[in-house]
Design a protein around this motif. Structure first.
Motif, mmCIF file in Angstrom:
data_model
loop_
_atom_site.group_PDB
_atom_site.id
_atom_site.type_symbol
_atom_site.label_atom_id
_atom_site.label_comp_id
_atom_site.label_asym_id
_atom_site.label_seq_id
_atom_site.Cartn_x
_atom_site.Cartn_y
_atom_site.Cartn_z
ATOM 1 N N ASN A 124 5.626 22.585 -29.815
ATOM 2 C CA ASN A 124 4.423 22.522 -30.642
ATOM 3 C C ASN A 124 4.051 23.913 -31.089
ATOM 4 O O ASN A 124 4.488 24.899 -30.494
ATOM 5 N N GLU A 125 3.237 23.996 -32.120
ATOM 6 C CA GLU A 125 2.787 25.327 -32.515
ATOM 7 C C GLU A 125 1.330 25.496 -32.122
ATOM 8 O O GLU A 125 0.594 24.533 -31.993
ATOM 9 N N GLU A 126 0.966 26.741 -31.943
ATOM 10 C CA GLU A 126 -0.395 27.034 -31.488
ATOM 11 C C GLU A 126 -0.904 28.232 -32.283
ATOM 12 O O GLU A 126 -0.191 29.196 -32.502
ATOM 13 N N VAL A 153 0.745 33.408 -34.464
ATOM 14 C CA VAL A 153 1.157 32.036 -34.188
ATOM 15 C C VAL A 153 2.108 32.018 -33.009
ATOM 16 O O VAL A 153 2.940 32.921 -32.853
ATOM 17 N N ASP A 185 4.723 26.510 -28.430
ATOM 18 C CA ASP A 185 4.597 25.980 -27.072
ATOM 19 C C ASP A 185 5.826 25.147 -26.744
ATOM 20 O O ASP A 185 6.255 24.343 -27.558
ATOM 21 N N LYS A 217 -8.479 22.658 -27.690
ATOM 22 C CA LYS A 217 -7.371 21.705 -27.795
ATOM 23 C C LYS A 217 -7.366 20.765 -26.591
ATOM 24 O O LYS A 217 -7.642 21.180 -25.467
ATOM 25 N N SER A 225 11.730 21.110 -35.558
ATOM 26 C CA SER A 225 11.718 20.484 -34.227
ATOM 27 C C SER A 225 10.298 20.217 -33.766
ATOM 28 O O SER A 225 10.080 19.409 -32.876
ATOM 29 N N ILE A 226 9.326 20.896 -34.360
ATOM 30 C CA ILE A 226 7.947 20.607 -33.986
ATOM 31 C C ILE A 226 7.491 19.302 -34.622
ATOM 32 O O ILE A 226 7.041 18.388 -33.951
ATOM 33 N N SER A 278 -2.543 30.312 -35.618
ATOM 34 C CA SER A 278 -2.100 30.380 -37.003
ATOM 35 C C SER A 278 -1.996 31.832 -37.420
ATOM 36 O O SER A 278 -2.402 32.749 -36.686
ATOM 37 N N VAL A 331 2.784 28.104 -41.718
ATOM 38 C CA VAL A 331 2.297 28.961 -40.634
ATOM 39 C C VAL A 331 3.443 29.759 -40.010
ATOM 40 O O VAL A 331 3.352 30.970 -39.807
ATOM 41 N N LEU A 332 4.513 29.073 -39.723
ATOM 42 C CA LEU A 332 5.618 29.724 -39.016
ATOM 43 C C LEU A 332 6.468 30.559 -39.950
ATOM 44 O O LEU A 332 6.997 31.609 -39.584
ATOM 45 N N PHE A 385 2.137 22.325 -43.501
ATOM 46 C CA PHE A 385 1.260 23.316 -42.872
ATOM 47 C C PHE A 385 2.025 24.123 -41.822
ATOM 48 O O PHE A 385 1.978 25.345 -41.805
ATOM 49 N N THR A 386 2.750 23.426 -40.948
ATOM 50 C CA THR A 386 3.507 24.107 -39.898
ATOM 51 C C THR A 386 4.507 25.068 -40.503
ATOM 52 O O THR A 386 4.679 26.195 -40.029
#
Lengths: 1338, 148
Positions: free
Chosen positions: B99-101, B107, B110, A578, A957-958, B103, A942-943, A938-939
C-alpha cells in the motif's frame, strides 16, 4: 343459508350408492372450478329434505333406544349409531352420508344472519307498495350504474351502499318519506333493540304531516293513527318482499328473491354432523347442541300452532309465543343473539350454527384451513454433533411407524423382499404391500414369506424409513420458512429426534424439552421438491490450523477471500487517521486470502449467521452450499471435541472482582453520584439550564438518566479491560457466543439503573418511590439505581427496584408474543397469494398486478451479498479476483484502458434494461470501476514523479489490475447478477410476510427513543409497526421533519419555529380586561410587545390578532364588533345581543374564550424543536403533531424535503406514491432502530400491497376485505359468519384461485411449483360427444 | 552468499504501542539505521524476549537455502546448513498487501506480511517495495546486535 354448490357436479346415476368416499363421475377428471353462495327458499328445503321433523323427542324411551319417527333423530336422516341403518339409503353408519330433514314453521321468522340485509331493504322500499323509494330518474340512473358488467363485488357494494344512503337521506330532516308512486307516508326503519325484529317508526308522520295526508288510503277513517304498531313482523316483511319487482332487487344488489331472507321452513341437518353420544352404558345420551336447539324450535313451533288453532293451554298471547319461536330460531343460527329477558339459563352455553363456523376452533380455521395429515411424528429433540448438518436422527420406533411407498424395481427387489419378510415389527421392514391390481395387504400377520416370494416389479411396498430418506423437520412456532426444512433421515436408537447443534438457530430450538414434528413426503416429486427448496444449508447465511479447516487438501479448489471486522476491532482514536485494518492491536480484523487466514481472531461476525460477509455466506455464494456445510461441520466437530477435552465452565471466582476493579467501579459510581447531586442542587436552586423543549424537571430527569446510564457502560468497559483474559464470561462475551459487557458488569461491578416504562422507578408512595427515602428525593438510590453487583448482593430497596424492572420485562414478553403472533397472521393473510409470474410481475391470485418488477430489480432477497440489499459486494469480489488470478507477468492496465474496457462490456445486451439488468446495478458497477481507475491514477501520480519502471510496478502492485483480472471480474459480476434473479412462481408474499413478522417477535414491546433531541420521543417497536400496518388514522407520536430553506442559522430556525408553533392570544396579551363604561361595556385586549419580540413573532399586531379572532370558530364575532385601537390594543364589543341581563355573561364568556384564540401558527401542532445534526451543523425542525400541508406552506420551510411519519397524512397531502415511500421508510426506520435489517424488497412489496388500490389500506380485516375478493379466504380470516351470510345474499362466486381457498378445497395451490402444468399432446383428438349434438356452437 | 530481499539493522523504539494485549506476543515498533525504515512486528517474546533500546539485525529472504535454490515449501529435517543458522529467531509467512502512505515527496510504501498471524508492517521508500510481490512467501530472520 350459505350453500356451497359444486357447479360441475354431474347428474347422479341411478345406481349410486351412498358412501363417505367422494363420488367421482367417470366422465374424465373433474375439479372444482368455483363455489357459488346462494340462499335456500322454502321449496328448496322441501326438495332437499327426506323427512318432516315435527317431534322434539329423540328416542322412544329410556329402554327402547330406537329413534322416534319424525323426531329430531329420525332414521331417515341417517343412523344414530353403529347398529342402526339409514331408512333413506339403507346404508349403515359408515356408508350413509346423511340426509336432510325439514321443519315447517307455522309462522315465518327472520333469519338473524340476514337481519342487517332485511333492515336495509326495508329502509329502501315503500312499506305499502314495495317499490323503491328513489325518485324515478334517480332509480334509472342507479340501475344503469349497477348493471355495468365490468363492476366487481366491491364497487357493486359501493353503489348499493349509496342507494341505501340516498333512501335514508330522503327521510333525514322530517323523518318521513312519501313514496313517489303510491304517496304512502313512510317513517324511518330501525333494527329493534332487545329482540329480533324491525321497527318502522311512523310516530313523526302524525305530528307533522297528518293534516296534509289525512286522505291517504292507509289513514282514512282512522281517528287514532298513532296507535299503529311500530314493529314490522316477519309476515309483513315477507308480504312486502314478495311484491318487490326484480328490477328493484337488482338495485339493492340482491342476487335472489328477497323473500328467501325470511325463514318459513328450516332444513334439519343430517345426524352425522350432530351425533348423539350414548353415555352411562347406553342408558342416557348426550345430544349435540344443534339437536337441542332444534328440539327447542319444535316445541316453540308447536305452541304457536296450538295458539293459532285456539286450543292453547297457555294463557300467553300469540305475539309472545311467536316472539319465542323467533328467538329460538335466531339462537339456533347464532347463539350470541342478545336476548332482552334475563330468564336465560346461565349454565353451559349451547352453541348455534354460527358458533360452529367461526373463530380459531371453528370449522373453517380448525378443520378446513388446518388439515390433519398422515406420515408424521412428534417427539422431544436432543443434540448430536456427530450428525451432519443435513441429517436428522430418527428413532427406530418412529421409523417403524412412518413409511415410504417404494416401487419395486430390479435394483431394490432384494431389499424390499427382505423388508416384507421382516414385516411391521422388525426393522428394517415394511408396513403394507400394494399390488399392481390395487389390492393392499397389511404385513402384520399375513403370510409374509409367501408375499415376499411373489413380489413383482411394479408393486409398491410401504417400507420403513431408512437412512437417507428425505423428511421435513419442523418446530413450532413456524415463524419463517426456515422453521421447516428438509433433512436426510438417519435411523438411530433411543427415543428422541436428534440433529446437529448448528441448526438450532433457524428452528430457534433448545434442548430443554422442546418437541418437534417430522413429515415424510410420499412421492418422488415431493421429495425432490423438498430437497430443492427446503435444504437447511441453502438457507444458512455461519490460523494456520484454520486454513486446514477451510482447505484441507491441495486438490480442493476452494479459494476463500474475505475480510471482516470482529467486535473487538478497534477503530483508530486520537491523532491516528488511517484505520488499523489488519494491524489492529486486538487482532480483530479478519483477513483471509486464498483460504489462508492471515490475520484476526475469528468470532461471531465471521462464523455466525446473519452477516452477509461472514465466512459461511461467502463460501455459499462463491462456491457451493456443500462447501459451506462441510466447512461448518469441520469447525463444529473441532470445536466440540476441543471444548470436550479442554472444558469450559464458570465459577464464583469468575465474578469476584479484584481490588483494582473494585476501586475503579467505586470511583465511577461515586463520581456519577456526585454529578447527579450537583444537578439536583442546581435544580433546587433553579439554576438548571433547560434543554430544548423540556421544562426543568424533565431536564433534570434526562441529565440524571444520562449520567446513570453512562455509569453502567463505563463499569462494563472497565470490566472488559481489567479482567483476566482467561475469565470465562469475558471469553464468552468477546467471541460473541453469549453475553455483553453490560451483563458481565452486572455480575461483577454494578447492576445499574432500573427502569420502569423507560423512566426511573416511579413514585409508589406520596412523593417518593419507597418509604425508605425522604419525600421528593431525586437521588440515584431513591429512584432505582442499583450500585451493588449481583456478586456483592443487593440491598432491600435495590432488590425491590430490581423486581420492578424485572416484572416489566416479564409482562412485556408475555404480551409481545400474542401481539406479534396476530401481526404475523394478518400479514400472511394479506400477502399469502402474491407470487412472481413468468413476466417478472408480482400478482395476486386474481392476476392483479401488485408490482411490475419484484423489488424494482427482480432479484432474490435471500441471495443478496452487498450492504442494504445490494446484489453484490464489489470490493470483496475484486479482492477475490485479484487473489485468485494473480497478475503474474501480465502488465497492469492504465486508467484510461480500464474505463474503455468497462464501457465496452457495459454496452452489451445483458447489461441493458431489456437484458434484465437494473439501471441501478449498471450505474453502481460503472461507478465502482471508475473509482478504482481514479485511485490507480492517483497512486501513479503520487509515486511516479520521475516515470521509472520500478515505481510503475509498485503502483501496479498496490492497486493495479490486469486486463485479464478485469475481464474475469466483470464476467463474474454480471453472471452472478443474472443468477440472482428471482425464480418465477416464488411466493414472495408469504416470504415477505414472514420476513417482516419474524423480526417482530424479537422486538421489545414498548420502546421509546430519542429522535435526535432529548424529550422528543417517537413510538417504536411493535406498537409502531402495528400503527403502520393498520394505517391508523391517529398515531401516537406524529412528527414532521421540516428542512429549512436556510439551514445554518439558529435565528432563522427560531423564526420559522415561532411561526409554526401554536401561539395563543393569552400568551402574547398583556391583559384582557373588561371595561365597563356608562353606556357600554367592552373588552380591551392589549398586546405585550416585549413578549412578542422575545418570541420572534414581530408580525403579530392588533390587526392580525383581529383577523385571527374573526377566523376562530365558535366565537361568533363579526368584523364590526372588533375595533383596532392602535398597534397593540383592540376593543371587542358585545356580539349581537342587546339584552342587558345577558350582556355581562356574554362578555365574561368571551373573556374566557379569547385567551385560547390562536394568533399564530398551526393549530394541530403541539410544538416544534430545532434539531441540530452534528455533522456540519445543519438545522432542521422536528414538529410534533399533524398538519403537514400547513408546515410545508410555512415561510422558510423547504417544502420539497419535508416529510411526516404519519402515513395517511402523507397520502392526503402528497399522494399515494409518497405514502408508499413513507410506509417503506417508516418500517425500515423502526426495524433499524431495533438493530434489525430486513431486505427492502419485502417492505416494498408490503407497501405496494397496501397502496395498489389507490388508497392506503391497512393490513387488517377492513383493508384486506378491500384487497381480496374471495369469500372463503376472507371468511377464514375474521368475521366468518357475516361474510358468509353476505355472500349468500349477494350470490357471490368464489373462484378457487387463492392459497386459502385451494387449501380449503384440497386443491394444489396455483403458486410456487404449482404454477406450471404439464400438458400432453394427445395423438388422437376425438370430439367428445355426449347426448345430442349441439346445434348452436358458442 | 545467498541474495536476500532486504537487510537492515533496527532499534526497538517501543513495545506494545497500543497496550499489551496478549500473553506471549508483543508488538514492537522499530526503526532502521540504513534505509530509515519503520517497522511494526509481532514477536513471540515468550521464546525470544525483546526490550526497548535493543538493536537487532533483520533479514527478509525468499529461501533459507544457501545456494539460493527456491524454497520447496516443505520442512526437511536434518542438519543441513541454512541461512537460519546464523540467526536467533526465524519466521515464515506470506506477503499479502502493498500500500502507499502519504503523498508528495515523503510518500512511503507499506508492506504487510503475515507470519501465521503474527503481522509485520514495513514502511519505507517506495523503491524498496519494488523488490516485493504479492503472495510472496518470505522468511524473516532476526539476530540481536550488540549495542556497541
Amino acid at each position: 343459508m350459505a350453500n356451497a354448490m359444486n357447479e360441475n357436479r354431474g347428474e347422479p346415476d341411478k345406481t349410486l350408492t351412498f358412501t363417505k368416499q367422494p363420488y367421482i363421475v367417470d366422465v374424465g377428471p373433474r375439479k372444482i372450478k368455483d363455489v357459488k353462495f346462494s340462499m335456500f327458499s322454502g321449496e328448496d328445503v322441501l326438495k332437499l329434505g327426506e323427512v318432516q321433523v315435527s317431534r322434539s323427542q329423540s328416542y322412544v324411551s329410556q329402554e327402547d333406544k330406537r329413534p322416534v319417527d319424525n323426531g329430531v333423530l329420525d332414521a331417515h336422516m341417517g343412523p344414530t349409531n353403529k347398529l342402526g341403518t339409514c331408512e333413506t339409503c339403507h346404508g349403515d353408519f359408515h356408508s350413509c352420508p346423511g340426509h336432510f330433514g325439514y321443519l315447517p314453521l307455522v309462522l315465518p321468522v327472520y333469519n338473524v344472519g340476514y337481519m342487517s340485509h332485511v333492515v336495509d331493504i326495508l329502509k329502501c322500499i315503500c312499506k305499502f307498495c314495495s317499490r323503491i323509494l328513489l325518485v324515478e330518474t334517480e332509480r334509472v340512473n342507479f340501475l344503469k350504474r349497477i348493471r355495468n358488467p365490468n363492476l366487481d363485488h366491491l364497487r357493486k357494494t359501493g353503489i348499493y351502499k349509496q342507494v341505501v344512503k340516498r333512501c335514508t337521506a330522503m327521510a333525514s330532516s322530517k323523518k318521513v318519506v312519501i313514496c313517489s308512486r303510491c304517496h304512502y307516508v313512510n317513517g324511518t326503519v330501525k333494527k329493534a333493540v332487545g329482540t329480533v325484529g324491525v321497527i318502522h317508526d311512523r310516530s313523526k308522520v302524525q305530528n307533522t304531516t297528518s293534516n296534509e295526508f289525512n286522505d291517504t288510503i292507509y289513514l282514512k277513517g282512522s281517528n287514532t293513527p298513532a296507535k299503529l304498531s311500530p314493529s314490522v313482523g316477519p309476515d309483513k316483511a315477507l308480504k312486502l318482499f314478495k311484491k318487490m319487482l326484480d328490477e328493484d332487487c337488482e338495485l339493492l344488489y340482491l342476487a335472489d328473491r328477497p323473500e328467501k331472507l325470511i325463514i318459513s321452513i328450516i332444513p334439519v341437518p343430517p345426524i352425522c354432523i350432530r351425533p348423539s353420544v350414548p353415555v352411562a352404558g347406553g342408558a342416557m345420551s348426550n345430544e349435540n347442541d344443534i339437536t337441542l336447539r332444534l328440539a327447542e324450535i319444535i316445541r316453540a313451533n308447536a305452541s304457536v300452532r296450538e295458539a293459532l288453532s285456539g286450543a292453547s293451554v297457555h294463557n300467553k298471547s300469540l305475539g309472545v309465543l311467536w316472539d319465542n319461536l323467533q328467538l329460538s330460531v335466531a339462537q339456533y343460527v347464532n347463539s350470541d343473539v342478545r336476548v332482552a329477558d334475563s330468564s336465560q339459563q346461565n349454565g353451559k352455553r349451547i352453541t348455534g350454527l354460527v358458533q360452529r363456523q367461526k373463530g380459531k376452533q371453528g370449522r373453517i380455521r380448525k378443520n378446513l384451513s388446518g388439515k390433519r395429515v398422515e406420515y408424521t411424528g412428534r417427539t422431544v429433540i436432543s443434540p448430536d454433533p456427530n450428525l451432519k448438518i443435513t441429517e436428522v436422527g430418527v428413532p427406530i420406533k418412529v421409523a417403524m411407524t412412518l413409511s415410504y411407498p417404494e416401487r419395486v424395481s430390479d435394483h431394490n427387489i432384494e431389499r424390499l423382499k427382505r423388508a416384507i419378510r421382516n414385516g411391521t415389527y422388525v426393522y428394517p421392514g415394511a408396513t403394507h404391500l400394494r399390488k399392481k391390481d390395487g389390492s393392499i395387504m397389511s404385513l402384520r400377520f399375513n403370510a409374509r414369506k409367501r408375499l415376499a416370494e411373489e413380489l413383482k416389479l411394479g408393486d409398491i411396498v410401504n417400507r420403513h424409513l431408512k437412512d437417507g430418506d428425505v423428511v421435513l423437520f419442523n418446530r413450532q412456532p413456524s415463524l419463517h420458512r426456515m422453521s421447516m426444512m428438509s433433512h436426510r433421515a438417519k435411523i438411530k436408537h433411543w427415543n428422541t429426534f436428534s440433529f446437529n447443534e448448528s441448526v438450532c438457530n433457524p428452528y430457534n430450538a433448545d434442548f430443554d424439552g422442546d418437541e418437534t414434528n417430522i413429515h415424510v413426503p410420499q412421492t418422488e416429486e415431493a421429495r425432490t421438491e423438498a430437497l430443492m427448496l427446503m435444504g437447511p444449508i441453502e438457507l444458512w447465511t455461519g490460523k494456520q490450523l484454520f486454513s486446514v479447516l477451510l482447505r484441507p487438501y491441495a486438490d480442493m479448489r476452494v479459494y476463500l477471500n474475505l475480510s471482516v471486522t470482529e467486535k473487538s476491532y478497534t477503530k483508530p482514536s486520537g491523532e491516528r487517521v488511517k484505520p488499523y485494518e489488519t494491524m489492529c492491536p486486538n487482532d480483530g480484523y479478519i483477513y483471509i486470502r486464498n483460504s489462508e487466514l492471515l490475520s484476526g481472531q475469528l468470532g461471531k461476525a465471521t462464523l455466525g449467521n446473519g452477516n452477509k460477509d461472514g465466512l459461511y455466506s461467502v463460501l455459499l455464494r462463491d462456491y457451493h452450499s456443500l462447501a459451506a456445510a462441510v466447512c461448518m461441520n469441520r469447525l463444529a466437530k473441532l470445536s466440540a471435541r476441543w471444548i470436550g477435552d479442554h472444558g469450559f465452565s464458570i465459577g464464583i471466582d469468575d465474578v469476584q472482582p479484584g481490588d483494582n476493579l473494585n476501586h475503579n467501579t467505586n470511583r465511577i459510581i461515586s463520581q456519577g453520584n456526585k454529578k447527579c447531586d450537583n444537578f439536583i442542587l442546581d435544580f433546587n436552586k433553579g439554576n438548571l439550564k433547560c434543554q430544548p423543549g423540556c421544562n426543568a424537571a424533565q431536564t433534570l430527569e434526562a441529565q440524571i438518566t444520562g449520567v446513570l446510564n453512562k455509569i453502567r457502560d463505563e463499569t462494563g468497559k472497565v470490566c472488559m479491560e481489567k479482567l483476566h483474559w482467561r475469565n470465562s464470561p469475558l471469553i464468552m462475551s468477546q467471541c460473541g457466543s453469549k453475553g455483553s459487557p453490560i451483563n458481565i458488569s452486572q455480575m461483577i461491578a454494578c447492576v445499574g439503573q432500573q427502569s420502569v416504562g423507560g423512566q426511573r422507578a416511579p413514585n409508589g408512595f406520596i412523593d417518593r418511590s419507597l418509604p425508605h427515602f425522604p419525600t421528593n428525593s431525586k437521588t440515584p438510590a431513591a429512584k432505582g439505581f442499583v450500585a451493588n453487583s449481583f456478586y456483592s448482593g443487593l440491598t432491600a430497596t435495590e432488590f425491590f427496584f430490581h423486581t420492578m424492572g424485572g416484572r416489566e420485562g416479564l409482562v412485556d414478553t408475555a404480551v409481545k408474543t400474542a401481539e406479534t403472533g396476530y401481526m404475523s397472521r394478518r400479514l400472511v393473510k394479506g400477502m399469502e397469494d402474491l407470487f412472481v409470474c413468468y413476466d417478472d410481475t408480482v400478482r395476486d391470485s386474481n392476476a392483479i398486478i401488485i408490482q411490475f418488477t419484484y423489488g424494482s430489480d427482480g432479484r432474490d432477497p435471500s441471495q443478496m451479498e452487498g450492504k442494504s440489499g445490494f446484489p453484490l459486494n464489489f470490493d470483496r469480489l475484486l479482492n477475490k479476483v485479484k487473489a485468485t488470478c494473480p497478475a503474474g507477468q501480465h502488465r497492469g492496465m492504465s486508467p484510461t484502458e480500464i474505463c474503455e474496457m468497462v464501457d465496452e462490456r457495459l454496452s452489451m445486451h445483458d447489461m441493458s434494461t431489456e437484458g434484465g439488468c437494473s439501471e441501478d446495478f449498471r450505474r453502481k458497477l460503472k461507478e465502482f470501476l471508475e473509482k478504482k481507475a481514479a485511485t490507480l491514477e492517483f497512486t501513479r501520480r503520487v509515486l511516479n514523479g520521475e516515470e521509472s519502471l520500478t515505481l510503475e510496478n509498485v503502483a501496479q502492485s498496490i492497486c493495479g489490475i490486469t486486463s485479464q483480472q478485469l475481464k474475469v471480474f466483470l464476467e463474474v459480476c454480471i453472471s452472478r447478477y443474472h443468477n440472482k434473479k428471482i425464480d418465477p412462481g416464488t411466493n414472495v408474499g408469504a416470504i415477505g410476510a414472514q420476513s417482516i413478522g419474524e423480526p417482530g417477535t424479537q422486538m421489545t414491546l414498548k420502546t421509546f427513543h430519542f429522535a435526535g433531541v432529548a424529550s422528543m420521543n417517537v413510538t417504536l417497536g411493535v406498537p409502531r409497526i402495528n400503527e403502520i400496518l393498520n394505517a391508523t388514522k391517529k398515531i401516537r407520536t406524529p412528527v414532521i421533519t421540516a428542512k429549512l430553506t436556510c439551514n445554518d442559522s439558529i435565528p432563522f430556525a427560531r423564526l420559522v419555529k415561532g411561526k409554526m408553533e401554536r401561539t395563543l392570544l393569552g400568551q402574547v396579551a398583556k391583559s384582557i380586561k373588561l371595561v365597563m363604561g356608562l353606556r357600554s361595556a367592552s373588552i380591551i385586549i392589549s398586546l405585550d410587545t416585549e413578549t412578542i419580540g422575545a418570541l420572534h413573532l414581530s408580525c403579530i399586531n392588533a390587526k392580525t390578532v383581529k383577523e385571527s379572532i374573526l377566523k376562530t370558530p365558535r366565537i361568533k364575532l363579526k368584523d364590526k364588533h372588533i375595533r383596532v385601537l392602535d398597534d397593540r390594543r383592540l376593543e371587542v364589543n358585545n356580539p349581537s345581543t342587546y339584552d342587558r341581563n345577558k350582556l355581562l355573561f356574554d362578555l365574561q364568556m368571551l373573556i374566557n374564550k379569547l385567551p385560547s384564540v390562536i394568533v399564530m401558527g398551526v393549530g394541530t401542532i403541539e410544538r416544534a424543536v430545532i434539531n441540530k445534526k452534528k455533522e456540519r451543523d445543519k438545522f432542521n425542525l422536528l414538529v410534533e403533531g399533524t398538519g403537514l400541508q400547513a408546515v410545508m406552506g410555512t415561510e422558510g420551510v423547504n417544502g420539497l424535503e419535508t416529510t411526516s411519519n404519519h402515513i395517511l397524512e402523507v397520502e392526503e397531502t402528497l399522494g399515494i406514491e409518497a405514502a408508499r415511500r413513507s410506509i417503506i421508510k417508516e418500517i425500515q426506520y423502526t426495524m433499524e432502530s431495533h438493530g434489525m435489517s430486513i431486505d427492502i424488497r419485502h417492505m416494498m412489496l408490503l407497501a405496494d400491497l397496501m397502496t395498489y388500490k389507490g388508497e392506503v389500506l391497512g393490513v387488517n380485516r377492513f383493508g384486506i376485505q378491500k384487497m381480496k375478493e374471495s369469500v372463503l379466504m376472507l371468511a377464514s380470516f375474521e368475521t366468518t359468519a357475516d361474510l358468509l351470510f353476505n355472500a349468500a345474499v349477494k350470490g357471490q362466486v368464489d373462484k378457487i384461485e387463492g392459497v386459502s381457498e385451494c387449501i380449503i378445497m384440497g386443491i394444489p395451490i396455483q403458486t410456487g411449483t404449482g404454477t406450471i402444468k404439464l400438458k400432453q399432446r394427445d395423438a388422437q383428438i376425438e370430439k367428445m360427444c355426449k347426448g345430442l349434438e349441439l346445434i348452436l356452437s358458442e | 552468499m545467498v541474495e536476500t530481499l532486504f537487510e537492515d539493522i533496527f532499534r526497538v523504539d517501543q513495545l506494545d504501542p497500543d497496550g499489551k494485549k496478549f500473553d506471549k506476543v508483543n508488538r514492537i515498533e522499530a526503526r532502521s539505521d540504513q534505509f530509515d525504515m519503520y517497522m511494526q512486528l509481532d514477536v513471540n517474546t515468550d521464546v525470544y524476549p525483546m526490550h526497548v533500546g535493543e538493536k537487532f539485525m533483520m533479514v527478509l529472504a525468499t529461501t533459507l537455502n544457501l545456494d539460493g535454490t527456491p524454497d520447496s515449501g516443505f520442512f526437511s529435517p536434518g542438519g543441513r546448513k541454512s541461512l537460519a543458522d546464523k540467526f536467533d529467531y526465524v519466521m515464515h509467512g506470506k506477503l499479502y498487501r502493498i500500500n502507499e502512505e502519504g503523498s508528495g515527496a515523503n510518500v512511503k510504501a507499506d508492506i504487510y506480511v503475515s507470519f501465521g498471524g503474527l503481522l509485520m508492517l514495513l514502511r519505507g521508500d517506495p523503491s524498496i517495495a519494488a523488490k516485493f510481490e504479492l503472495d510472496q512467501r518470505l522468511f524473516i530472520l532476526m539476530r540481536k546486535v550488540d549495542k556497541a
